[in-house]
Design a protein around this motif. Structure first.
Motif, PDB file in Angstrom:
ATOM      1  N   THR A  17       0.830  -1.203   0.000  1.00 43.53           N
ATOM      2  CA  THR A  17       0.000   0.000   0.000  1.00 43.53           C
ATOM      3  C   THR A  17       0.869   1.259   0.000  1.00 43.53           C
ATOM      4  OG1 THR A  17      -1.743  -1.170   1.199  1.00 43.53           O
ATOM      5  CG2 THR A  17      -1.844   1.228   1.206  1.00 43.53           C
ATOM      6  N   ASP A  18       1.916   1.241   0.833  1.00 42.03           N
ATOM      7  CA  ASP A  18       2.830   2.384   0.871  1.00 42.03           C
ATOM      8  C   ASP A  18       3.561   2.547  -0.461  1.00 42.03           C
ATOM      9  OD1 ASP A  18       2.179   3.137   3.401  1.00 42.03           O
ATOM     10  OD2 ASP A  18       3.931   2.252   4.369  1.00 42.03           O
ATOM     11  N   ARG A  53       1.233   3.958  -3.080  1.00 39.34           N
ATOM     12  CA  ARG A  53       1.015   5.397  -2.886  1.00 39.34           C
ATOM     13  C   ARG A  53       2.189   6.200  -3.465  1.00 39.34           C
ATOM     14  NH1 ARG A  53       0.790   5.341   2.193  1.00 39.34           N
ATOM     15  NH2 ARG A  53      -1.457   4.957   2.397  1.00 39.34           N
ATOM     16  N   THR A  54       3.407   5.721  -3.188  1.00 34.58           N
ATOM     17  CA  THR A  54       4.609   6.399  -3.702  1.00 34.58           C
ATOM     18  C   THR A  54       4.664   6.327  -5.231  1.00 34.58           C
ATOM     19  OG1 THR A  54       5.833   5.825  -1.691  1.00 34.58           O
ATOM     20  CG2 THR A  54       7.124   6.439  -3.630  1.00 34.58           C
TER      21      THR A  54
END
Length: 270
Positions: free
Chosen positions: A78-79, A82-83
């Motif tokens: 998820t991180d 997002r990036t």
């Protein structure tokens, strides 16, 4: 074969722990022992029961660990996603999509393991209580066959528990083959006790009592071969009871259990 009081102890224990997220072997054993003591049930000779319990808990512990690993991967993905979106990195997004697809496949396998008996690969009691039933009631019209292996303690005592395990696995494989393509579910209820579930569609198409009787007779004629022993024969007794949507499980199982014992006595008297 477990006695009726031992079944009651098992039922009460599972009922007490049903809403627990994680059940450690020590906690299950303590609750089980408390109920056994209150009902004056001797559990010293029930080694097979606790062997099954240990195997189930080892399997659940493994699933919990793997689920936690997948959650960590999901959190990191998820991180990363997002990036990648902020950086408009299409290649990274494609890689993340591929990892999530693999994770979905792993989660499906974990769910299958969670609802499968670790020994026989039949549906387990957790599937029955938490997934199929709704508040301990049946979600549809159908019928339930309660199966108990005949002289299973004799098999364990004479040939050993490894052969006993093979007998249980053989029974499930046999039932699955006999009832293939008939929308019939086989689950391991406790120890050497199994349940076969028939939905209304199957009942409309087949004479389910004849199906069960034919399977019973056919299995009794077959011979199981192991690496050490040849031509081991065994059989089962059963009680068949129809149920309606919203009927309580306990009521139906008690009826099926009574009919199973009548069937067992009839077999012995022949």
């Amino acid at each position: 074969m477990m006695s009726n009081r031992l079944k009651e102890v098992t039922f009460l224990t599972v009922n007490d722990l049903k809403n627990e997220d994680i059940i450690l072997p020590s906690k299950y054993s303590q609750v089980f022992e408390n109920h056994a003591n209150s009902l004056e049930v001797n559990i010293e000779d029930e080694n097979v029961l606790f062997k099954d319990l240990h195997e189930d808990n080892v399997n659940i512990d493994k699933i919990v660990r793997q689920t936690n690993d997948n959650l960590s991967i999901l959190y990191q993905s998820t991180d990363d996603a997002r990036t990648a979106i902020l950086n408009k990195d299409d290649k990274s997004l494609q890689n993340i999509y591929g990892e999530l697809a693999k994770m979905k496949s792993k989660i499906n396998l974990l769910q299958k393991e969670l609802f499968s008996d670790s020994l026989t690969k039949a549906f387990n009691r957790k599937w029955f209580m938490d997934y199929y039933l709704i508040n301990k009631s049946f979600p549809e019209d159908g019928a339930l066959a309660f199966i108990d292996l005949n002289k299973f303690k004799y098999i364990n005592d004479t040939f050993g528990h490894l052969v006993g395990d093979q007998v249980l696995k053989y029974l499930v494989d046999f039932l699955k083959k006999e009832f293939k393509d008939k929308e019939i579910k086989v689950l391991r209820y406790a120890g050497d006790e199994f349940i076969v579930l028939f939905n209304q569609n199957t009942i409309n198409q087949f004479d389910i009592k004849t199906l069960m009787t034919n399977a019973q007779k056919k299995l009794a004629r077959q011979k199981l071969k192991t690496s050490k022993f040849k031509n081991i024969q065994f059989s089962f007794s059963f009680g068949l009871v129809p149920f309606k949507k919203d009927e309580q499980l306990e009521k139906i199982v008690l009826k099926a259990d009574e009919l199973m014992y009548k069937n067992k006595k009839a077999l012995i008297s022949r």
